[in-house]
Design an enzyme around this catalytic site. Structure first.
Site, PDB file in Angstrom:
ATOM      1  N   ASP A  59      -8.381   7.990  12.467  1.00 15.03           N
ATOM      2  CA  ASP A  59      -9.117   7.832  13.726  1.00 15.03           C
ATOM      3  C   ASP A  59     -10.083   6.654  13.651  1.00 15.03           C
ATOM      4  O   ASP A  59     -11.093   6.708  12.940  1.00 15.03           O
ATOM      5  CB  ASP A  59      -9.888   9.118  14.031  1.00 15.03           C
ATOM      6  CG  ASP A  59      -8.969  10.268  14.392  1.00 15.03           C
ATOM      7  OD1 ASP A  59      -8.237  10.150  15.389  1.00 15.03           O
ATOM      8  OD2 ASP A  59      -8.977  11.279  13.656  1.00 15.03           O
ATOM      9  N   SER A  77      -5.768  14.775  10.388  1.00 13.97           N
ATOM     10  CA  SER A  77      -6.811  13.801  10.714  1.00 13.97           C
ATOM     11  C   SER A  77      -7.920  13.984   9.692  1.00 13.97           C
ATOM     12  O   SER A  77      -8.441  15.088   9.517  1.00 13.97           O
ATOM     13  CB  SER A  77      -7.352  14.062  12.119  1.00 13.97           C
ATOM     14  OG  SER A  77      -8.670  13.547  12.223  1.00 13.97           O
ATOM     15  N   ASP A 110      -3.345  16.105  19.832  1.00 16.45           N
ATOM     16  CA  ASP A 110      -4.496  15.807  18.971  1.00 16.45           C
ATOM     17  C   ASP A 110      -5.774  16.353  19.588  1.00 16.45           C
ATOM     18  O   ASP A 110      -6.139  15.982  20.707  1.00 16.45           O
ATOM     19  CB  ASP A 110      -4.599  14.271  18.812  1.00 16.45           C
ATOM     20  CG  ASP A 110      -5.755  13.855  17.923  1.00 16.45           C
ATOM     21  OD1 ASP A 110      -6.283  14.687  17.174  1.00 16.45           O
ATOM     22  OD2 ASP A 110      -6.113  12.652  17.978  1.00 16.45           O
ATOM     23  N   MET A 140     -12.780   4.443  15.655  1.00 15.29           N
ATOM     24  CA  MET A 140     -13.673   4.508  16.827  1.00 15.29           C
ATOM     25  C   MET A 140     -14.647   3.343  16.776  1.00 15.29           C
ATOM     26  O   MET A 140     -15.161   3.007  15.710  1.00 15.29           O
ATOM     27  CB  MET A 140     -14.460   5.821  16.810  1.00 15.29           C
ATOM     28  CG  MET A 140     -13.582   7.051  16.753  1.00 15.29           C
ATOM     29  SD  MET A 140     -14.544   8.547  16.937  1.00 15.29           S
ATOM     30  CE  MET A 140     -13.301   9.799  16.615  1.00 15.29           C
ATOM     31  N   MET A 159      -9.170   4.366  18.985  1.00 19.68           N
ATOM     32  CA  MET A 159     -10.071   4.711  20.095  1.00 19.68           C
ATOM     33  C   MET A 159     -11.061   3.559  20.259  1.00 19.68           C
ATOM     34  O   MET A 159     -12.253   3.662  19.944  1.00 19.68           O
ATOM     35  CB  MET A 159     -10.772   6.033  19.786  1.00 19.68           C
ATOM     36  CG  MET A 159      -9.832   7.221  19.935  1.00 19.68           C
ATOM     37  SD  MET A 159     -10.471   8.732  19.222  1.00 19.68           S
ATOM     38  CE  MET A 159      -9.954   8.521  17.525  1.00 19.68           C
ATOM     39  N   GLY A 215     -13.474  11.225  20.416  1.00 22.67           N
ATOM     40  CA  GLY A 215     -14.783  10.814  19.895  1.00 22.67           C
ATOM     41  C   GLY A 215     -15.272  11.643  18.731  1.00 22.67           C
ATOM     42  O   GLY A 215     -15.983  11.129  17.868  1.00 22.67           O
ATOM     43  N   HIS A 224      -5.008   5.907  15.123  1.00 22.38           N
ATOM     44  CA  HIS A 224      -5.437   6.332  16.459  1.00 22.38           C
ATOM     45  C   HIS A 224      -6.595   5.427  16.868  1.00 22.38           C
ATOM     46  O   HIS A 224      -7.744   5.649  16.471  1.00 22.38           O
ATOM     47  CB  HIS A 224      -5.843   7.809  16.438  1.00 22.38           C
ATOM     48  CG  HIS A 224      -6.237   8.318  17.786  1.00 22.38           C
ATOM     49  ND1 HIS A 224      -6.745   9.573  17.999  1.00 22.38           N
ATOM     50  CD2 HIS A 224      -6.192   7.724  19.028  1.00 22.38           C
ATOM     51  CE1 HIS A 224      -7.004   9.737  19.286  1.00 22.38           C
ATOM     52  NE2 HIS A 224      -6.696   8.634  19.923  1.00 22.38           N
ATOM     53  N   HIS A 278      -3.101  10.692  10.129  1.00 21.51           N
ATOM     54  CA  HIS A 278      -3.604  10.244  11.431  1.00 21.51           C
ATOM     55  C   HIS A 278      -5.026   9.736  11.186  1.00 21.51           C
ATOM     56  O   HIS A 278      -5.917  10.518  10.844  1.00 21.51           O
ATOM     57  CB  HIS A 278      -3.571  11.437  12.383  1.00 21.51           C
ATOM     58  CG  HIS A 278      -4.156  11.199  13.730  1.00 21.51           C
ATOM     59  ND1 HIS A 278      -3.401  10.802  14.817  1.00 21.51           N
ATOM     60  CD2 HIS A 278      -5.431  11.313  14.189  1.00 21.51           C
ATOM     61  CE1 HIS A 278      -4.180  10.694  15.878  1.00 21.51           C
ATOM     62  NE2 HIS A 278      -5.427  10.988  15.532  1.00 21.51           N
ATOM     63  N   MET A 290      -4.133  13.899  24.328  1.00 19.25           N
ATOM     64  CA  MET A 290      -5.400  14.376  23.755  1.00 19.25           C
ATOM     65  C   MET A 290      -5.738  15.748  24.338  1.00 19.25           C
ATOM     66  O   MET A 290      -5.686  15.947  25.553  1.00 19.25           O
ATOM     67  CB  MET A 290      -6.539  13.408  24.095  1.00 19.25           C
ATOM     68  CG  MET A 290      -6.491  12.069  23.381  1.00 19.25           C
ATOM     69  SD  MET A 290      -6.507  12.174  21.588  1.00 19.25           S
ATOM     70  CE  MET A 290      -8.082  12.969  21.259  1.00 19.25           C
TER      71      MET A 290
HETATM   72  O1  LIG Z   1      -8.985  11.734  17.757  1.00 21.72           O
HETATM   73  C1  LIG Z   1      -9.601  12.721  17.468  1.00 21.72           C
HETATM   74  C2  LIG Z   1     -10.947  12.965  18.053  1.00 21.72           C
HETATM   75  O2  LIG Z   1     -11.262  11.951  18.910  1.00 21.72           O
HETATM   76  C3  LIG Z   1      -8.935  13.703  16.587  1.00 21.72           C
HETATM   77  O3  LIG Z   1      -8.003  13.111  15.732  1.00 21.72           O
HETATM   78  C4  LIG Z   1      -9.795  14.708  15.909  1.00 21.72           C
HETATM   79  O4  LIG Z   1     -10.586  14.110  14.956  1.00 21.72           O
HETATM   80  C5  LIG Z   1      -8.992  15.811  15.274  1.00 21.72           C
HETATM   81  O5  LIG Z   1      -9.868  16.712  14.696  1.00 21.72           O
HETATM   82  P1  LIG Z   1      -9.902  18.233  15.143  1.00 21.72           P
HETATM   83  O6  LIG Z   1     -10.172  18.271  16.619  1.00 21.72           O
HETATM   84  O7  LIG Z   1      -8.545  18.789  14.802  1.00 21.72           O
HETATM   85  O8  LIG Z   1     -11.005  18.815  14.333  1.00 21.72           O
HETATM   86 FE   LIG Z   2      -7.157  11.322  16.681  1.00 19.92          FE
END
Ligand SMILES: O=C(CO)[C@@H](O)[C@H](O)COP(=O)(O)O
Ligand SMILES: [Fe+2]
Length: 231
Positions: A41, A14, A178, A43, A75, A149, A73, A39, A144
């Site tokens: 993300d 990510s 994740d 948001m 969100m 977030g 992903h 991956h 998750m």
């Molecule tokens: O979707 C998410 C957070 O919402 C993840 O994809 C995180 O961003 C992964 O990062 P780490 O928790 O591994 O630092």
């Molecule tokens: Fe994610």
């Protein structure tokens, strides 16, 4: 790992916590270190209390990484809204949240009709059984292990029974984990039955991402081998 699994291990960094002013080179750095996919993300400030980027950024990224599998992903509230735009921008898989839509089946159908793979995810407070009716329709489920977030949060080990449940009841489905996943937490994910491993800050901040990816892959491969011997 719970019984019934023989799926492929895939490591998907990510890039949420990377230097986003150098997004393409950070993505390339992860692929050069041995990642299997990215991956990404997304948001929207509604479904989660944070903002990242949308399809215009994916569109710019695609020509720089023409052959890379992009797992989006999403969100976002109303995930149906961005399916066509994401497909046109070059997304490979559209992973939405069960909690974000009133009609997951229609969302999955639209993703497939657009020509992408479909993933469905749940937040930590959502019971895993809600996914049962959709497992046969999707390519991947996402568990998750942080509240979505933000990157860099603490891994929630108490989500592992959800992964074990899916592996136990649904055999070879791709199960993605994740949130807070890295060398310190990968064994728990592997033992539960996850095979698609998202890792953000642990990989981005690693002094040796190639070694970190290799280590996580080995831990998951060994868990899969053990589970196959136990069958
Ligand atoms: O979707 C998410 C957070 O919402 C993840 O994809 C995180 O961003 C992964 O990062 P780490 O928790 O591994 O630092
Ligand atoms: Fe994610």
């Amino acid at each position: 790992m719970a019984s019934g699994s023989c799926c492929l291990v895939k490591i998907g960094p990510s890039i949420l916590n990377s230097d986003l002013s150098n997004l393409a080179s950070e993505c390339q750095r992860m692929m050069d270190a041995g990642a299997d996919y990215l991956h990404l993300d997304v948001m929207d400030g509604h479904f989660v209390p944070n903002l990242t980027f949308g399809h215009p950024v994916v569109k710019c990224l695609r020509p720089k990484l023409p052959d890379v599998f992009f797992d989006m992903h999403m969100m976002v509230a109303k995930p149906e809204q961005w399916i066509e735009e994401m497909q046109a921008a070059g997304a490979s898989q559209y992973t939405f949240h069960y909690e974000a839509t009133e009609d997951p089946k229609t969302c999955i159908r639209k993703i497939k009709e657009a020509g992408m793979k479909a993933g469905i995810g749940i937040k930590p407070k959502t019971p895993v059984e809600v996914l049962d009716p959709f497992i046969d329709l999707v390519d991947m489920v996402l568990i998750m292990t942080v509240e979505p977030g933000f990157g860099g949060q603490k891994f929630m080990g108490d989500m592992m029974p959800k992964i074990a449940y899916l592996r136990e009841h649904f055999g070879q489905i791709d199960i993605e984990v994740d949130g807070g996943v890295g060398p310190a937490t990968i064994q728990q994910c592997a033992d539960a039955g996850a095979n698609m491993i998202v890792s953000g800050s642990a990989l981005i901040n690693s002094e040796n991402p190639r070694e970190t990816i290799r280590y996580m892959r080995t831990v998951v491969e060994e868990a899969i081998q053990r589970s196959q011997l136990e069958r």
